[in-house]
Design a protein around this motif. Structure first.
Motif, mmCIF file in Angstrom:
data_model
loop_
_atom_site.group_PDB
_atom_site.id
_atom_site.type_symbol
_atom_site.label_atom_id
_atom_site.label_comp_id
_atom_site.label_asym_id
_atom_site.label_seq_id
_atom_site.Cartn_x
_atom_site.Cartn_y
_atom_site.Cartn_z
ATOM 1 N N GLY A 29 0.491 -1.043 -0.105
ATOM 2 C CA GLY A 29 0.132 0.084 0.442
ATOM 3 C C GLY A 29 0.761 0.970 0.124
ATOM 4 O O GLY A 29 0.169 2.285 -0.402
ATOM 5 N N GLN A 30 1.917 1.500 -0.016
ATOM 6 C CA GLN A 30 2.904 2.161 0.049
ATOM 7 C C GLN A 30 2.772 3.042 -0.647
ATOM 8 O O GLN A 30 3.269 2.760 -2.594
ATOM 9 N N ARG A 31 2.974 4.419 -0.572
ATOM 10 C CA ARG A 31 2.731 5.087 -2.647
ATOM 11 C C ARG A 31 3.389 4.987 -3.335
ATOM 12 O O ARG A 31 3.737 4.982 -4.845
ATOM 13 N N GLN A 32 5.328 4.714 -2.681
ATOM 14 C CA GLN A 32 5.985 4.967 -3.879
ATOM 15 C C GLN A 32 6.078 3.252 -4.904
ATOM 16 O O GLN A 32 6.435 3.680 -6.270
ATOM 17 N N PHE A 33 5.563 2.385 -4.194
ATOM 18 C CA PHE A 33 5.686 1.354 -4.289
ATOM 19 C C PHE A 33 4.144 0.855 -5.515
ATOM 20 O O PHE A 33 4.055 -1.149 -5.560
ATOM 21 N N ILE A 34 3.196 1.328 -5.838
ATOM 22 C CA ILE A 34 2.263 1.393 -6.012
ATOM 23 C C ILE A 34 1.759 0.363 -6.545
ATOM 24 O O ILE A 34 2.409 0.176 -8.295
#
Lengths: 259, 353
Positions: free
Chosen positions: B311-316
């Motif tokens: 769910g981390q933004r940089q790893f969407i």
């Protein structure tokens, strides 16, 4: 008769009587297996029990060390009466060694550990002493070189001799043999009977259920004949084979001796 | 027939790689066909996987989050304690491996003792004591997560449920009616409900049975639930093993004078347990995988943490990488158990009847 049993002189005699069974009855469900068996043994006596299969002879010797519970009558072993008291049962079981038809060795333990298990855990002997005595016993039954193997790696005759050594390790006063050679190949029967004969000469009290009449003739002090849950007759080997009194005994002997 | 030796040799068969290939893969004709089709299939699948793993996969999502996946929210400054625990386990495992043959040496007894002691030691290492303790400040069990939490739950569950299972199995075969009925009811009740409901129950019900001033952490309650659940299944497996031990073994043990307790410990259980090693290890492997269910009571074990990472933004959009990594971790752990089980069976199988 009854008054005789309570006479004081009897107590001095019973000192030598190591097994007393009076009117022992046993039922499996509604099937009456033992119908009032009486048997008294002196210390050092060797008796052979024979009879047709299903006559209750195995069941009878199994009541003596409480592998089967008798439901009526009394069994006294070395002065201890077998009741439901667990302490009595364990005390009697420690006095009696048993050898089974199917060996019943402990397959997960090495030969030497089969022999030392009970002395170490029940008699609380130090391990070194138990091992030393176990090695002597294995030598006595003729399998000293098998000590580090597992029972499954031995022949049938060797397994049964190991079972004898295991029973002897507890230094029992009485040895019970429940058809010890019935599960063996013919060529291995003699090696087991030889060990048993040597044992009989050593003066230990023995009860042997067997069909080996040659062994009975040679070793037994008395032969008891069982049929249909009761003891039909007993006698010295010579008389038993020469002059059987009862019809059933004659019939049994004619059946097993004609071959 | 000119030179006939005394010893008859078995007839010569086709040997060598080519012989083996012809014999096993290419004859008769339909076997050859199957071989070709299978090879094509394996090649196709393998190519897709390898291309994905080495070309398109962006593993930085795993490498960046490695620490999170492994120990979750365990404070970084204290992570040496996790490593120390791991070191203790590896050291003991190595020693056990080295001395596996020395059956009678006293070292074995010390090793058993060391394994037993290692549990509280690791517990204290991980948990610490006293909030103000400068050396090992308390790390609340509430922040344990990731692979660390999965392993803690599984190992505690396995170690605690095994003896409980043995007792339940013996209880169910007991001659005392009360013991027998209680054990049977327990086993059947637990086996009749899903693990999820046992986990919920342990969260909600357990505090009712404890004095009010004791508050068990969620992790502890989950551990209790998993242990109680697994014990019922272990008990049934062991009962099967007990039933397979012949009656003659009980009689022989009684005849040499062993009492009931010694009979069980020295003669019956060793044989019963050896028979059911595969079943019990299977049960433990399934317990290991079932720890993922603690997500429903709010605990973030390996799979839960993985979901958070994706769910981390940089790893969407990088779900595949994370889940493949998690799957590999699970596989390695489960396969190790399976392998250990086979080794154990082999080691205990000597002298089988």
């Amino acid at each position: 008769m009854e008054s005789e049993e309570h006479m004081p002189s009897e107590s001095s005699e019973t000192a030598q009587e190591i097994i007393q069974c009076r009117d022992v009855h046993k039922w499996f469900g509604s099937f009456h297996v033992l119908r009032g068996v009486n048997l008294t043994m002196q210390k050092g006596e060797v008796i052979v029990i024979c009879g047709p299969s299903g006559s209750g002879k195995s069941t009878f010797i199994r009541t003596i060390n409480r592998l089967e519970e008798h439901q009526k009558g009394t069994i006294v072993v070395d002065g201890i009466e077998l009741t439901n008291d667990l302490r009595n049962i364990h005390a009697v079981q420690r006095e009696i060694g048993m050898v089974f038809q199917q060996f019943n060795l402990f397959p997960h333990l090495k030969v030497i550990d089969n022999v030392t298990l009970a002395p170490i855990w029940v008699r609380r002997w130090p391990k070194a002493r138990a091992v030393k005595i176990a090695e002597e016993l294995l030598t006595r039954v003729g399998i000293p070189e098998q000590a580090q193997k597992y029972p499954g790696q031995l022949s049938g005759g060797q397994q049964q001799r190991l079972a004898i050594a295991r029973a002897l390790a507890m230094q029992p006063k009485i040895m019970l043999f429940d058809e010890p050679t019935s599960a063996l190949d013919p060529e291995m029967i003699k090696e087991v009977l030889d060990v048993m004969a040597e044992l009989a000469r050593s003066g230990i009290t023995m009860i042997v259920v067997t069909h080996e009449m040659g062994f009975a003739k040679q070793v037994a002090d008395r032969i008891y004949f069982f049929d249909d849950g009761s003891m039909v007759e007993h006698n010295t080997p010579e008389e038993f084979f020469r002059n059987p009194r009862e019809e059933r005994t004659k019939k049994f002997l004619s059946q097993i001796l004609t071959h | 027939m000119s030179e006939q030796s005394d010893v008859q040799m078995p007839p010569r068969v086709e040997v060598g790689v080519l012989g083996w290939l012809t014999k096993n893969l290419f004859s008769p004709w339909y076997n050859a066909l199957l071989t070709v089709i299978s090879l094509g299939f394996i090649f196709f699948i393998g190519r897709v996987i390898l291309l994905w793993a080495f070309r398109s996969a962006r593993w930085e999502v795993v490498t960046t989050n490695l620490k999170v996946l492994l120990i979750g929210r365990y404070p970084s400054a204290e992570s040496w304690r996790v490593l120390a625990s791991l070191a203790v386990v590896i050291l003991l495992a190595a020693l056990t491996w080295v001395f596996r043959k020395a059956k009678d040496s006293p070292i074995r007894r010390w090793l058993v003792l060391a394994w037993i002691v290692s549990f509280p030691v690791i517990g204290i290492l991980l948990r610490g004591f006293g909030v103000e303790n400068p050396f090992m400040p308390e790390v609340s069990a509430e922040v344990w997560s990731g692979l660390l939490l999965t392993l803690v739950l599984a190992i505690v569950g396995i170690v605690a449920s095994f003896p409980l299972g043995v007792l339940l199995a013996l209880g169910r075969r007991s001659r005392l009616p009360v013991v027998k009925i209680l054990c049977t009811i327990y086993i059947e009740a637990i086996r009749g409900v899903p693990l999820i409901s046992v986990l919920f129950m342990s969260q909600l019900m357990l505090p009712l049975f404890l004095p009010p001033h004791i508050r068990l952490a969620t992790v502890m309650r989950a551990m209790t639930g998993i242990t109680l659940f697994s014990a019922a299944y272990t008990a049934e497996n062991i009962r099967g093993g007990l039933a397979a031990v012949p009656r003659g073994q009980y009689e022989a043990a009684g005849a040499v004078g062993l009492n009931k307790a010694l009979m069980m410990i020295l003669v019956i259980l060793p044989q019963a347990l050896r028979n059911v090693i595969p079943a019990i290890v299977g049960q433990f492997i399934s317990l290991f995988k079932d720890t993922t269910l603690v997500v429903i009571v709010g605990l973030l074990e390996l799979l839960g943490i993985a979901k958070a990472v994706t769910g981390q933004r940089q790893f969407i959009g990088l779900h595949q990488e994370v889940y493949v990594f998690v799957a590999v971790l699970f596989f390695v752990c489960c396969y190790l158990m399976s392998y250990g089980s086979r080794r154990l069976e082999k080691a205990l199988g000597v002298g089988e009847r």
